[in-house]
Design a protein around this motif. Structure first.
Motif, PDB file in Angstrom:
ATOM      1  N   GLY A   1     -11.750 -18.189 -11.637  1.00 36.10           N
ATOM      2  CA  GLY A   1     -12.903 -17.571 -12.274  1.00 36.10           C
ATOM      3  C   GLY A   1     -12.534 -16.536 -13.309  1.00 36.10           C
ATOM      4  N   VAL A   2     -11.488 -16.782 -14.060  1.00 30.35           N
ATOM      5  CA  VAL A   2     -11.028 -15.840 -15.090  1.00 30.35           C
ATOM      6  C   VAL A   2     -12.047 -15.787 -16.226  1.00 30.35           C
ATOM      7  CG1 VAL A   2      -9.261 -15.373 -16.826  1.00 30.35           C
ATOM      8  CG2 VAL A   2      -8.597 -16.180 -14.554  1.00 30.35           C
ATOM      9  N   THR A   3     -12.508 -14.592 -16.548  1.00 32.55           N
ATOM     10  CA  THR A   3     -13.450 -14.415 -17.649  1.00 32.55           C
ATOM     11  C   THR A   3     -12.689 -14.123 -18.941  1.00 32.55           C
ATOM     12  OG1 THR A   3     -15.193 -13.578 -16.196  1.00 32.55           O
ATOM     13  CG2 THR A   3     -15.381 -13.063 -18.537  1.00 32.55           C
ATOM     14  N   VAL A   4     -12.997 -14.890 -19.985  1.00 38.00           N
ATOM     15  CA  VAL A   4     -12.357 -14.689 -21.279  1.00 38.00           C
ATOM     16  C   VAL A   4     -13.446 -14.708 -22.345  1.00 38.00           C
ATOM     17  CG1 VAL A   4     -11.868 -17.173 -21.518  1.00 38.00           C
ATOM     18  CG2 VAL A   4     -10.566 -15.538 -22.860  1.00 38.00           C
ATOM     19  N   GLY A   5     -13.361 -13.796 -23.301  1.00 38.70           N
ATOM     20  CA  GLY A   5     -14.371 -13.697 -24.338  1.00 38.70           C
ATOM     21  C   GLY A   5     -14.385 -14.905 -25.254  1.00 38.70           C
ATOM     22  N   ALA A   6     -15.553 -15.203 -25.805  1.00 41.40           N
ATOM     23  CA  ALA A   6     -15.678 -16.322 -26.731  1.00 41.40           C
ATOM     24  C   ALA A   6     -14.813 -16.117 -27.976  1.00 41.40           C
ATOM     25  CB  ALA A   6     -17.142 -16.504 -27.125  1.00 41.40           C
ATOM     26  N   ASP A   7     -14.467 -14.867 -28.268  1.00 35.62           N
ATOM     27  CA  ASP A   7     -13.604 -14.604 -29.418  1.00 35.62           C
ATOM     28  C   ASP A   7     -12.169 -15.054 -29.168  1.00 35.62           C
ATOM     29  OD1 ASP A   7     -13.160 -12.660 -27.474  1.00 35.62           O
ATOM     30  OD2 ASP A   7     -12.789 -11.052 -28.922  1.00 35.62           O
ATOM     31  N   ARG A   8     -11.871 -15.465 -27.932  1.00 30.89           N
ATOM     32  CA  ARG A   8     -10.543 -15.989 -27.594  1.00 30.89           C
ATOM     33  C   ARG A   8     -10.498 -17.518 -27.629  1.00 30.89           C
ATOM     34  NH1 ARG A   8      -5.987 -12.701 -25.847  1.00 30.89           N
ATOM     35  NH2 ARG A   8      -6.688 -10.558 -26.134  1.00 30.89           N
ATOM     36  N   LEU A   9     -11.598 -18.152 -28.001  1.00 33.07           N
ATOM     37  CA  LEU A   9     -11.624 -19.602 -28.192  1.00 33.07           C
ATOM     38  C   LEU A   9     -11.013 -19.915 -29.555  1.00 33.07           C
ATOM     39  CD1 LEU A   9     -12.607 -22.534 -27.584  1.00 33.07           C
ATOM     40  CD2 LEU A   9     -14.787 -21.875 -28.636  1.00 33.07           C
ATOM     41  N   VAL A  10      -9.912 -20.676 -29.566  1.00 31.98           N
ATOM     42  CA  VAL A  10      -9.220 -21.006 -30.811  1.00 31.98           C
ATOM     43  C   VAL A  10      -9.744 -22.342 -31.330  1.00 31.98           C
ATOM     44  CG1 VAL A  10      -6.989 -21.443 -31.896  1.00 31.98           C
ATOM     45  CG2 VAL A  10      -7.169 -19.761 -30.045  1.00 31.98           C
ATOM     46  N   GLY A  11     -10.191 -22.355 -32.580  1.00 32.64           N
ATOM     47  CA  GLY A  11     -10.791 -23.563 -33.122  1.00 32.64           C
ATOM     48  C   GLY A  11     -12.181 -23.761 -32.552  1.00 32.64           C
ATOM     49  N   ALA A  12     -12.706 -24.966 -32.727  1.00 34.60           N
ATOM     50  CA  ALA A  12     -14.043 -25.281 -32.230  1.00 34.60           C
ATOM     51  C   ALA A  12     -13.965 -25.825 -30.811  1.00 34.60           C
ATOM     52  CB  ALA A  12     -14.699 -26.313 -33.140  1.00 34.60           C
ATOM     53  N   PRO A  13     -15.062 -25.693 -30.040  1.00 28.18           N
ATOM     54  CA  PRO A  13     -15.083 -26.361 -28.729  1.00 28.18           C
ATOM     55  C   PRO A  13     -14.839 -27.863 -28.909  1.00 28.18           C
ATOM     56  CG  PRO A  13     -16.939 -24.852 -28.945  1.00 28.18           C
ATOM     57  CD  PRO A  13     -16.298 -24.935 -30.300  1.00 28.18           C
ATOM     58  N   GLY A  14     -13.972 -28.421 -28.065  1.00 26.01           N
ATOM     59  CA  GLY A  14     -13.648 -29.839 -28.170  1.00 26.01           C
ATOM     60  C   GLY A  14     -12.483 -30.155 -29.082  1.00 26.01           C
ATOM     61  N   GLN A  15     -11.923 -29.132 -29.728  1.00 20.58           N
ATOM     62  CA  GLN A  15     -10.802 -29.355 -30.647  1.00 20.58           C
ATOM     63  C   GLN A  15      -9.448 -29.207 -29.960  1.00 20.58           C
ATOM     64  OE1 GLN A  15     -10.890 -26.737 -34.079  1.00 20.58           O
ATOM     65  NE2 GLN A  15      -9.462 -28.003 -35.255  1.00 20.58           N
ATOM     66  N   GLY A  16      -9.469 -28.953 -28.655  1.00 18.91           N
ATOM     67  CA  GLY A  16      -8.236 -28.628 -27.952  1.00 18.91           C
ATOM     68  C   GLY A  16      -7.179 -29.710 -27.972  1.00 18.91           C
ATOM     69  N   MET A  17      -7.588 -30.975 -27.848  1.00 21.68           N
ATOM     70  CA  MET A  17      -6.604 -32.060 -27.846  1.00 21.68           C
ATOM     71  C   MET A  17      -5.862 -32.112 -29.172  1.00 21.68           C
ATOM     72  SD  MET A  17      -5.101 -34.583 -26.281  1.00 21.68           S
ATOM     73  CE  MET A  17      -6.043 -35.418 -24.993  1.00 21.68           C
ATOM     74  N   ALA A  18      -6.584 -32.028 -30.277  1.00 18.18           N
ATOM     75  CA  ALA A  18      -5.947 -32.047 -31.593  1.00 18.18           C
ATOM     76  C   ALA A  18      -4.997 -30.865 -31.764  1.00 18.18           C
ATOM     77  CB  ALA A  18      -7.002 -32.044 -32.694  1.00 18.18           C
ATOM     78  N   ILE A  19      -5.404 -29.693 -31.280  1.00 19.74           N
ATOM     79  CA  ILE A  19      -4.552 -28.505 -31.375  1.00 19.74           C
ATOM     80  C   ILE A  19      -3.287 -28.692 -30.546  1.00 19.74           C
ATOM     81  CG2 ILE A  19      -4.395 -26.049 -30.802  1.00 19.74           C
ATOM     82  CD1 ILE A  19      -7.402 -25.842 -31.432  1.00 19.74           C
ATOM     83  N   ALA A  20      -3.448 -29.190 -29.314  1.00 19.38           N
ATOM     84  CA  ALA A  20      -2.303 -29.366 -28.425  1.00 19.38           C
ATOM     85  C   ALA A  20      -1.299 -30.361 -29.000  1.00 19.38           C
ATOM     86  CB  ALA A  20      -2.774 -29.832 -27.054  1.00 19.38           C
ATOM     87  N   LEU A  21      -1.787 -31.488 -29.511  1.00 17.33           N
ATOM     88  CA  LEU A  21      -0.886 -32.508 -30.050  1.00 17.33           C
ATOM     89  C   LEU A  21      -0.177 -32.010 -31.301  1.00 17.33           C
ATOM     90  CD1 LEU A  21      -2.970 -35.779 -29.533  1.00 17.33           C
ATOM     91  CD2 LEU A  21      -1.137 -34.841 -28.100  1.00 17.33           C
ATOM     92  N   SER A  22      -0.895 -31.270 -32.144  1.00 18.62           N
ATOM     93  CA  SER A  22      -0.274 -30.709 -33.337  1.00 18.62           C
ATOM     94  C   SER A  22       0.803 -29.704 -32.962  1.00 18.62           C
ATOM     95  CB  SER A  22      -1.340 -30.044 -34.205  1.00 18.62           C
ATOM     96  OG  SER A  22      -0.765 -29.428 -35.339  1.00 18.62           O
TER      97      SER A  22
END
Length: 389
Positions: A225-246
């Motif tokens: 249940g770790v709370t993290v601010g929305a300002d810590r979201l890198v890129g857009a929601p759903g962009q994580g796979m592209a970021i990880a592979l890059s």
């Protein structure tokens, strides 16, 4: 014996010289004792990372305006290779740290870059890269760790729950670049967050008991249940796979360079031993069978270095390099496994003992064929790139 390299700039040569000096003074005198001690009591050599950080070696490929040194990736990778030739666990840690900074540097907003990168690249912080899970290793899209927004329409924070596995620096890192699920759209439902190391709800498993790289502490990271601010979201929601592979394209080059440095050390130790060890009245290096074995080891190391440098130069030129990064990771890590195994053979029975570092080199080489994408996955990446329409 330092490997011969062609440096693109005078600054690059200065950085290699500085790295060699630090390796000789701060790494090589301590590596054997530290690795033996960490085999029973896992420990991260934090002071070594601080030394490298203060020398500016943890931030080389990033822009100067955010605390980097604006060096070509070609130079950065040769620094990683040099560190690996002295202490493989530390080189892997340097590569992992570089990987953790990449998502913010490449995909972060201007505000995130200004707020996060100076600390990440200061040399005083160390990052962890939270991607794999027990049931989601090669199959990243199968991850189940989830971030739930406090407001679907306009979230100000997310709560993360789940467990990540095989995480270097777990429990020691100052921040955790974490890939988690934000929707159920398979690989399109992953997002990237930078979680502070002191976030409430972060917990860590017992260190994994590994066959090598004992000073690269690895364990599970639990998000309760770790709370993290929305300002810590890198890129857009759903962009994580592209970021990880890059990010992994660049991370694979870090492992390729580290594997090459490890192989170089094994070759150097084997060659020196072959010149000194005498049998039948002459040095064993004089026997053609062993001399040819050493020649094949040299060819493997030289080929590995050329392969990762080729990929790095493509990256520095802004050209596609995903396939070449996979080739480099495959070629360099397979070379490390072969060269370290052959080096043990050159030393014979002594190579199998802990009186010489070759048995450690051999154990350390094995995992390079596994992490940052197994070499079977590299073959999949290469073949798909090669055969796509």
């Amino acid at each position: 014996m330092p490997a011969t390299r062609l440096m693109p700039t005078e600054d690059g040569q200065d950085l290699i010289d500085l790295t060699r000096e630090i390796c000789d003074k701060e790494l090589r005198p301590h590596v054997d004792e530290a690795e033996r001690a960490a085999a029973t009591t896992p420990q991260l050599p934090t002071e070594v990372f601080r030394t490298l950080g203060r020398a500016g070696l943890l931030s080389l490929p990033y822009p100067e305006e955010v605390g980097g040194a604006a060096q070509p990736y070609e130079v950065y990778l040769q620094v990683v290779e040099e560190i690996a030739s002295a202490w493989m666990s530390v080189a892997v840690g340097v590569s992992v740290h570089g990987l953790t900074c990449y998502p913010v540097a490449q995909f972060g907003s201007d505000e995130q870059k200004a707020a996060l990168l100076p600390g990440m690249l200061s040399g005083e912080q160390l990052g962890a890269y939270c991607l794999s899970e027990r049931s989601a290793g090669s199959d990243v899209a199968a991850m189940t760790t989830r971030a739930t927004p406090d407001d679907e329409a306009s979230p100000t924070a997310y709560r993360i729950k789940g467990t990540k596995s095989w995480i270097s620096h777990a429990g020691h890192a100052d921040f955790y670049t974490s890939f988690v699920r934000t929707s159920d759209e398979g690989g399109r439902g992953l997002s990237c967050f930078v979680v502070p190391g002191d976030a409430e709800g972060l917990a860590f498993g017992a260190p994994e008991r590994k066959m090598g790289l004992h000073c690269d502490t690895v364990s599970e990271v639990h998000f309760d249940g770790v709370t993290v601010g929305a300002d810590r979201l890198v890129g857009a929601p759903g962009q994580g796979m592209a970021i990880a592979l890059s990010a992994l394209d660049s991370g694979r080059l870090g492992i390729a360079a580290a594997a090459t440095g490890l192989a170089q050390s094994a070759l150097d130790a084997a060659a020196e031993y072959a010149k000194e060890r005498k049998q039948f009245g002459r040095a064993i290096a004089d026997f053609q069978g062993l001399a040819f074995l050493l020649a094949d080891m040299e060819a493997a190391v030289t080929s590995a270095r050329a392969t990762y440098l080729h990929a790095a130069r493509l990256r520095d030129a802004g050209r596609p390099f995903s396939k070449e990064a996979a080739v480099a990771k495959l070629v360099c890590t397979d070379a490390a496994m072969k060269v370290t195994t052959d080096a043990v053979q050159v030393l014979g029975g002594y190579g199998y003992t802990q009186d010489f570092p070759l048995e450690r080199f051999m154990r350390e080489a094995k995992v390079t064929q596994i992490f940052e994408g197994t070499n079977q996955i590299q073959r999949l990446v290469i073949s798909r790139q090669l055969l796509k329409g």
